[in-house]
Each structure stands twice: as structure tokens, then as C-alpha cells.
Design a protein around this motif. Structure first.
Motif, PDB file in Angstrom:
ATOM      1  N   VAL A  57      46.615  37.005  37.599  1.00 51.15           N
ATOM      2  CA  VAL A  57      45.185  37.130  38.214  1.00 51.15           C
ATOM      3  C   VAL A  57      44.347  38.226  37.333  1.00 51.15           C
ATOM      4  CG1 VAL A  57      44.021  38.471  40.074  1.00 51.15           C
ATOM      5  CG2 VAL A  57      45.682  36.816  40.563  1.00 51.15           C
ATOM      6  N   ASP A  58      45.108  38.960  36.608  1.00 54.82           N
ATOM      7  CA  ASP A  58      44.564  40.100  35.736  1.00 54.82           C
ATOM      8  C   ASP A  58      44.150  39.227  34.523  1.00 54.82           C
ATOM      9  OD1 ASP A  58      44.026  42.650  34.292  1.00 54.82           O
ATOM     10  OD2 ASP A  58      45.656  42.074  33.086  1.00 54.82           O
ATOM     11  N   ARG A  59      44.951  38.228  34.097  1.00 51.31           N
ATOM     12  CA  ARG A  59      44.446  37.325  32.781  1.00 51.31           C
ATOM     13  C   ARG A  59      43.237  36.537  33.211  1.00 51.31           C
ATOM     14  NH1 ARG A  59      48.444  32.669  30.886  1.00 51.31           N
ATOM     15  NH2 ARG A  59      49.196  33.267  32.890  1.00 51.31           N
ATOM     16  N   ALA A  60      43.286  35.933  34.662  1.00 58.90           N
ATOM     17  CA  ALA A  60      42.224  35.098  34.925  1.00 58.90           C
ATOM     18  C   ALA A  60      40.765  35.955  34.898  1.00 58.90           C
ATOM     19  CB  ALA A  60      42.427  34.583  36.329  1.00 58.90           C
ATOM     20  N   VAL A  61      40.984  37.331  35.572  1.00 59.97           N
ATOM     21  CA  VAL A  61      39.762  38.378  35.967  1.00 59.97           C
ATOM     22  C   VAL A  61      39.123  38.691  34.553  1.00 59.97           C
ATOM     23  CG1 VAL A  61      38.882  40.243  36.895  1.00 59.97           C
ATOM     24  CG2 VAL A  61      40.271  38.806  38.130  1.00 59.97           C
ATOM     25  N   ARG A  62      40.001  38.964  33.547  1.00 61.03           N
ATOM     26  CA  ARG A  62      39.625  39.349  32.063  1.00 61.03           C
ATOM     27  C   ARG A  62      38.907  38.286  31.414  1.00 61.03           C
ATOM     28  NH1 ARG A  62      40.876  44.529  31.380  1.00 61.03           N
ATOM     29  NH2 ARG A  62      42.381  45.483  32.518  1.00 61.03           N
ATOM     30  N   SER A  63      39.421  36.943  31.596  1.00 66.91           N
ATOM     31  CA  SER A  63      38.822  35.959  31.094  1.00 66.91           C
ATOM     32  C   SER A  63      37.567  35.910  31.570  1.00 66.91           C
ATOM     33  CB  SER A  63      39.621  34.491  31.269  1.00 66.91           C
ATOM     34  OG  SER A  63      39.045  33.502  30.751  1.00 66.91           O
ATOM     35  N   ALA A  64      37.332  35.866  33.014  1.00 70.61           N
ATOM     36  CA  ALA A  64      35.947  35.730  33.472  1.00 70.61           C
ATOM     37  C   ALA A  64      34.931  36.727  33.194  1.00 70.61           C
ATOM     38  CB  ALA A  64      36.182  35.712  35.166  1.00 70.61           C
ATOM     39  N   ALA A  65      35.542  38.061  33.062  1.00 73.22           N
ATOM     40  CA  ALA A  65      34.620  39.258  32.774  1.00 73.22           C
ATOM     41  C   ALA A  65      34.079  39.022  31.240  1.00 73.22           C
ATOM     42  CB  ALA A  65      35.379  40.501  33.039  1.00 73.22           C
ATOM     43  N   SER A  66      35.067  38.677  30.375  1.00 74.66           N
ATOM     44  CA  SER A  66      34.948  38.407  29.113  1.00 74.66           C
ATOM     45  C   SER A  66      33.694  37.193  28.958  1.00 74.66           C
ATOM     46  CB  SER A  66      35.962  37.883  28.242  1.00 74.66           C
ATOM     47  OG  SER A  66      35.868  37.759  26.873  1.00 74.66           O
ATOM     48  N   ALA A  67      33.880  36.170  29.583  1.00 75.11           N
ATOM     49  CA  ALA A  67      32.867  35.368  29.577  1.00 75.11           C
ATOM     50  C   ALA A  67      31.468  35.439  30.200  1.00 75.11           C
ATOM     51  CB  ALA A  67      33.308  33.980  30.441  1.00 75.11           C
ATOM     52  N   PHE A  68      31.446  36.393  31.221  1.00 68.36           N
ATOM     53  CA  PHE A  68      30.109  37.096  31.707  1.00 68.36           C
ATOM     54  C   PHE A  68      29.584  37.861  30.736  1.00 68.36           C
ATOM     55  CE2 PHE A  68      27.881  40.224  34.011  1.00 68.36           C
ATOM     56  CZ  PHE A  68      27.076  39.260  35.039  1.00 68.36           C
ATOM     57  N   GLY A 226      46.607  36.716  46.047  1.00 67.08           N
ATOM     58  CA  GLY A 226      45.281  37.133  46.936  1.00 67.08           C
ATOM     59  C   GLY A 226      44.903  38.569  46.863  1.00 67.08           C
ATOM     60  N   GLN A 227      46.015  39.440  47.149  1.00 73.16           N
ATOM     61  CA  GLN A 227      45.945  40.859  47.195  1.00 73.16           C
ATOM     62  C   GLN A 227      45.453  41.353  45.852  1.00 73.16           C
ATOM     63  OE1 GLN A 227      48.739  44.883  47.942  1.00 73.16           O
ATOM     64  NE2 GLN A 227      49.486  42.873  48.609  1.00 73.16           N
ATOM     65  N   ALA A 228      46.274  40.860  44.550  1.00 67.92           N
ATOM     66  CA  ALA A 228      45.652  41.309  43.281  1.00 67.92           C
ATOM     67  C   ALA A 228      44.403  40.983  42.999  1.00 67.92           C
ATOM     68  CB  ALA A 228      46.734  40.532  42.220  1.00 67.92           C
ATOM     69  N   LEU A 229      43.887  39.803  43.552  1.00 67.86           N
ATOM     70  CA  LEU A 229      42.364  39.686  43.214  1.00 67.86           C
ATOM     71  C   LEU A 229      41.389  40.543  43.959  1.00 67.86           C
ATOM     72  CD1 LEU A 229      40.486  37.616  41.746  1.00 67.86           C
ATOM     73  CD2 LEU A 229      40.550  36.075  43.914  1.00 67.86           C
ATOM     74  N   GLY A 230      41.886  40.844  45.088  1.00 69.18           N
ATOM     75  CA  GLY A 230      41.112  41.877  45.977  1.00 69.18           C
ATOM     76  C   GLY A 230      41.129  43.201  45.590  1.00 69.18           C
ATOM     77  N   ARG A 231      42.156  43.431  44.879  1.00 68.61           N
ATOM     78  CA  ARG A 231      42.393  45.051  44.262  1.00 68.61           C
ATOM     79  C   ARG A 231      41.767  44.974  42.821  1.00 68.61           C
ATOM     80  NH1 ARG A 231      45.031  48.513  47.460  1.00 68.61           N
ATOM     81  NH2 ARG A 231      46.382  47.842  48.882  1.00 68.61           N
ATOM     82  N   HIS A 232      41.486  44.137  42.013  1.00 69.27           N
ATOM     83  CA  HIS A 232      41.159  44.022  40.724  1.00 69.27           C
ATOM     84  C   HIS A 232      40.117  44.742  40.429  1.00 69.27           C
ATOM     85  CE1 HIS A 232      40.814  43.133  36.540  1.00 69.27           C
ATOM     86  NE2 HIS A 232      42.153  42.371  36.710  1.00 69.27           N
ATOM     87  N   PRO A 233      39.818  45.759  39.618  1.00 65.13           N
ATOM     88  CA  PRO A 233      38.929  46.550  39.321  1.00 65.13           C
ATOM     89  C   PRO A 233      37.619  46.056  38.736  1.00 65.13           C
ATOM     90  CG  PRO A 233      40.435  47.375  38.102  1.00 65.13           C
ATOM     91  CD  PRO A 233      41.109  46.344  38.994  1.00 65.13           C
ATOM     92  N   LEU A 234      37.826  44.689  38.206  1.00 63.39           N
ATOM     93  CA  LEU A 234      36.809  43.832  37.420  1.00 63.39           C
ATOM     94  C   LEU A 234      36.163  42.855  38.309  1.00 63.39           C
ATOM     95  CD1 LEU A 234      38.011  43.731  33.747  1.00 63.39           C
ATOM     96  CD2 LEU A 234      36.814  45.342  34.745  1.00 63.39           C
ATOM     97  N   VAL A 235      36.742  42.696  39.396  1.00 62.62           N
ATOM     98  CA  VAL A 235      35.938  41.875  40.414  1.00 62.62           C
ATOM     99  C   VAL A 235      35.098  42.463  40.993  1.00 62.62           C
ATOM    100  CG1 VAL A 235      36.486  40.431  42.343  1.00 62.62           C
ATOM    101  CG2 VAL A 235      38.206  40.458  40.620  1.00 62.62           C
ATOM    102  N   THR A 252      40.025  46.496  52.964  1.00 63.51           N
ATOM    103  CA  THR A 252      40.943  47.521  52.424  1.00 63.51           C
ATOM    104  C   THR A 252      41.220  47.645  51.105  1.00 63.51           C
ATOM    105  OG1 THR A 252      42.183  47.583  54.619  1.00 63.51           O
ATOM    106  CG2 THR A 252      43.181  48.619  52.878  1.00 63.51           C
ATOM    107  N   TYR A 253      41.572  46.522  50.438  1.00 63.37           N
ATOM    108  CA  TYR A 253      41.636  46.129  48.988  1.00 63.37           C
ATOM    109  C   TYR A 253      40.386  46.933  48.101  1.00 63.37           C
ATOM    110  CZ  TYR A 253      45.428  43.086  50.229  1.00 63.37           C
ATOM    111  OH  TYR A 253      46.443  42.487  50.966  1.00 63.37           O
ATOM    112  N   ALA A 254      39.301  46.513  48.821  1.00 67.90           N
ATOM    113  CA  ALA A 254      37.843  46.689  48.269  1.00 67.90           C
ATOM    114  C   ALA A 254      37.751  48.452  48.215  1.00 67.90           C
ATOM    115  CB  ALA A 254      36.841  46.151  48.797  1.00 67.90           C
TER     116      ALA A 254
END
Length: 504
Positions: A57-68, A226-235, A252-254
Motif C-alpha cells: 500500500v505504501d508503494r502504491a500510495v507513494r506512486s500515486a502521490a509522485s504522479a500527482f 484496507g487498514q493500511a490505506l485508511g491510515r496512510h498519511p499521504l492519502v 478511526t483510521y483517518a
């Protein structure tokens, strides 16, 4: 016309993509772990799917953030995004049979519905948001002449979309299409039961021209990916459709991470109010039967409660039984099938458990109430006969809890005030319907029912042009319509000081 055997042959020849889709490519989970995806039609393993976890999830989110941050999509010309999303819609339709087969195999949805409803609806949703992009304008505020202030929409950033297993393609399109149209990057987490159509969808999106990293898919378990996505600080936002219990977890995760936005659609216990003056009782019975038995009742806004005036109870119930008995139960891969499988053995056992509750609450079985084998060769599949429970206490568990199966709960009323009280006596508020010749009274009831959608003299007729979502424990936020573009945007004020009016 394709036959059941034609579809079975295609299913046996499938070799679906089953890894994570990150940065425009399929990659295994870092752990190498996988899990089975099961066909509800016969309980067999379709394939194994990558079990994404925190590091994935971290890899995917960082990829998404970098693209953004790169602006390759987020700052691209709206007309460019329009062209790419339109091309994506075209590709969905070009691969209609493949996507429908994946959808039907994993979810148990009838192949005819997947082919003629689910895939075209997803394609239309992406096209509709593409076409909206050059028709939505920003604003200029009524400032003094010494200034000018603009109000513009900007994309939020990284959107985490978590979708359910009952309508994977449709609900994915409701979330991903407006999020991408607004310029965001997306990390999609499909339900554990239904991953394959999402992975193929992401591959087609990349083929259509959506840049690497803008649309990623991480398959995995809810309490891990799912939990990792909900807790990720770059989401920047989580959009979730599913159960109230899991929806509360995302809140709660948010709260425990970066305070990201959360939008929730959390199911329903939607009532039909049928007054004694209903004009076309047969049409009403048909809508009620289809409203609860379509997709084996696995629909968040399924009309699972029937509140009928006591004077027409017997006549209407008999008509619903006639319609329900005429529906074709069978193999999801049979084009003739109208009512098919429950998504999993776990969900099957959950629904069957409510039949014991019904007996404890002294409800009567007017129809169904058992597990079935609907077709040759499907003895191990997950099927339940369409069921009608009569004389239901609206305050009991059958009247209050979302069963999420082909189970209609029937209660009676003697006055409009009682009908309204029963309709609103629920923790849910997703949808409802009113059946009456008195349109004035129908509107008054609709205004008084606490639900996000109320139909009058029809049921489950809708489109991307109108918003969908609920009140109370059915959640908050809205999918579909132009309002969804605002939901995936942030409003920015730009105030320009012009100085004294030199022309006055």
C-alpha cells in the motif's frame, strides 16, 4: 447467442492478471503471499491473487502521490483528461465480454446482467464524467471594485477507494471516474472476493493513456491492505462502500493518522410503502420482487422491507410470490439466469442464520427459506431460494438488520402515519419507495422519509445524472452526479487586489 456451455468454456480458458497494479505495471506483493479467489457458482478456486499489505500500500500510495505532484495528470488540460477518459470508456466496451465474465465468475452476478448492465454502466460513468469536464465552470465572487476573487476547484491529491463485492465494476466507476476526472490520483482496494475485474480495468486505463501511478490497484485483505490505506498519511481522502462497522473503522483510521476526508456509503434496510390506493398492483409486485431478488438481494438499497396497507396485504403478497416464483434461478454463467449466487460461503451462512432468527421472532415463511442447488453440476455452489418472511415485527432483527440476501420482510400498517413511522424506524436511510395514486400525498411522504433516494410508483430506476447516498447509518457523502466532482475537489479562493478604481 452464447450458451451456458460457451461461457463455461471461456471461463475454463481464462488466465486473468492477478498481481498488484502499481506505477503502470503488474507486480507481486513484496511478501510473495497470495490468497484464493473463489467462484460462487461452484466453490472452486478461480486463481490466487497477490496479498498486498502495508509495504505494498505504501508503494502504491507513494506512486500515486509522485504522479500527482508531477502534474502529469493533476495539472493536465481538462480537454486532455476528457479525451483519455473517453478512450478508457471505449476500451471498457471493447472488452465487454471479458470484463463481464470476470465479474460474473467472482461475484456470482448473472452473466446477462454483467454483460448488459454492469459493464455498460461502468463505461457510461467514465464517459459521462469525461464529457462533464468542459461544462463545469468555476466562479467569480461579487467583490468590491478594488478587487477580484475567483473560486476554483483543485484536485485533492491521492484518493483511496475501497469498494464492495456486490457490484464491483459499477461502484468502482462511481468512485474512480469523478476522482480521475477532477485530476486526482487513485489507489483502489477491491473487496477480497472480487479483484480480477478491477485489475483488468486498471490495465485498460493505462492502455487508454492514464499515466503510470495515477490509477493503482492493491488487492488484499481488509484488515491489512484496507487498514493500511485508511491510515496512510499521504492519502487525502478515503471513499468507502460497505458495512457500517468497517466504515466506522475508516473514520478511526483517518482520525488517528492525518485527518483525511472520509466518505461512506454503508448499506440500508429500504422500505416500500404500499398504500391501499396503489394503481397498478401487478407492476408494484414486479418492482418489489425484482428490487429484493435481483443479484440475490445483495444490493445496498435493495427494497428489503415491504410495508403494505392491511387491506391489500393478501393480494399484493400473492402477486409478489407469483413474480418471485417465475424468476429463473441458475448458474451465473447461464444467460437465462435471473437470480444467481450468494458471493461466498460465509455470506451464505450469514443469510441462512437469519432464517433461525425469523422462526424465533415468529415470522412466517411465505416463500423460500432454504439453500438450493439450481443447476446440474452446481451442488457445491452458494445459492438461496428467493424468500419472503411475512408478519415481521419491524422492531425485531429481521425488520432492522441488513440481511444482504434474497429475503423480503413484510409488515402491515393501517394508516399513513403508521406507515411513515415504520419506514423511519430504522438506523438506515439509504432509499425507499412510495406506491400511491395520490401524488400530493406521495410527495409529502417522500419528503418525510429520511432517505437519500425516494422513488414514487417505481423502484431502483436511476442513473449517473443523480446523486446516490444516504442518511443516518447509511453514511454520508454522495456518489454520482456533478456533486461527486466537488466531492473530489478542494475549493481555492484567489483574491487579487486591483487598487483604487482609476476610471471613476
Amino acid at each position: 447467442m452464447d450458451t451456458r456451455q460457451d461461457w463455461i468454456t471461456r471461463a475454463n480458458a481464462l488466465s486473468p492478471k492477478n498481481d498488484l497494479f502499481i506505477s503502470g505495471a503488474f507486480v507481486p506483493a513484496e511478501s510473495g503471499d497470495r490468497f484464493d479467489t473463489i467462484a460462487p457458482r461452484d466453490g472452486t478456486v478461480i486463481t490466487t491473487v497477490a496479498r498486498g499489505q502495508v509495504e505494498d500500500v505504501d508503494r502504491a500510495v507513494r506512486s500515486a502521490a509522485s504522479a500527482f505532484d508531477s502534474g502529469v495528470w493533476s495539472r493536465s488540460d481538462p480537454r486532455h483528461r476528457q479525451q483519455v477518459l473517453s478512450a478508457f470508456s471505449d476500451l471498457i466496451l471493447e472488452h465487454r465480454e471479458e470484463l463481464a465474465l470476470l465479474e460474473s465468475l467472482e461475484s456470482g452476478h448473472p452473466i446477462g446482467d454483467a454483460l448488459n448492465v454492469d459493464v455498460p454502466t461502468a463505461a457510461r460513468t467514465f464517459r459521462w464524467y469525461a464529457e462533464a469536464l468542459d461544462k463545469v465552470y468555476d466562479e467569480v465572487a461579487p467583490t468590491p471594485r478594488s478587487a477580484m476573487a475567483t473560486i476554483s476547484r483543485e484536485p485533492l491529491g491521492v484518493i483511496g477507494a475501497v469498494v464492495p463485492w456486490n457490484y464491483p465494476l459499477i461502484i468502482t466507476s462511481w468512485k474512480v471516474a469523478p476522482a480521475l476526472a477532477a485530476g486526482n490520483s487513485v489507489v483502489l482496494k477491491p473487496a477480497e472476493n472480487t479483484n480480477l475485474s478491477a485489475l483488468r480495468l486498471a490495465e485498460l486505463a493505462h492502455e487508454a493513456g492514464i499515466p503510470a501511478g495515477v490509477f493503482n490497484v492493491v488487492t488484499g485483505l481488509g484488515n491489512e491492505a484496507g487498514q493500511a490505506l485508511g491510515r496512510h498519511p499521504l492519502v487525502d481522502k478515503i471513499t468507502f462502500t460497505g458495512s457500517p462497522a468497517v466504515g466506522r473503522l475508516f473514520q478511526t483510521y483517518a482520525g488517528e493518522s492525518n485527518g483525511k476526508q472520509v466518505a461512506l456509503e454503508l448499506g440500508g434496510k429500504s422500505p416500500h410503502i404500499v398504500r391501499a390506493d396503489v394503481q397498478d398492483l401487478e407492476a408494484c409486485a414486479t418492482a418489489i420482487a425484482w428490487g429484493i431478488f435481483y443479484n440475490a438481494g445483495q444490493t445496498c438499497h435493495a427494497g428489503s422491507r415491504l410495508l403494505v396497507h392491511e387491506s391489500i396485504h393478501d393480494e399484493l403478497l400473492a402477486a409478489i410470490i407469483r413474480v418471485g416464483s417465475s424468476l429463473v434461478l441458475g448458474d451465473p454463467l447461464d444467460p437465462a439466469t435471473q437470480v444467481s449466487a450468494i458471493v461466498s460461503e460465509r455470506q451464505l451462512e450469514r443469510v441462512l442464520g437469519y432464517f433461525d432468527v425469523a422462526r424465533q421472532e415468529n415470522a412466517s415463511f411465505a416463500m423460500g427459506g432454504k439453500r438450493i442447488t439450481p443447476a446440474e453440476g452446481l451442488e457445491s455452489g452458494f445459492f438461496i431460494a428467493p424468500t419472503i418472511l411475512d408478519h415481521v415485527d419491524n422492531a425485531g432483527r429481521i425488520g432492522q438488520e441488513e440481511i444482504f440476501g434474497p429475503v423480503l420482510a413484510v409488515s402491515t400498517f393501517s394508516s399513513d402515519a403508521e406507515a411513515l413511522a415504520l419506514a423511519n424506524d430504522s438506523e438506515y436511510g439509504l432509499a425507499a419507495s412510495v406506491w400511491t395514486q395520490d401524488i400530493t400525498l406521495g410527495h409529502q411522504l417522500a419528503r418525510s422519509i429520511r432517505a437519500g433516494t425516494v422513488w414514487i410508483n417505481t423502484f431502483d430506476v436511476s442513473d449517473v445524472i443523480v446523486p446516490f447516498g444516504g442518511f443516518k447509518n447509511s453514511g454520508f457523502g454522495r456518489d454520482r452526479s456533478l456533486h461527486a466532482l466537488d466531492a473530489y475537489s478542494a475549493l481555492k479562493t484567489t483574491w487579487l487586489h486591483l487598487g483604487p478604481d482609476v476610471l471613476s
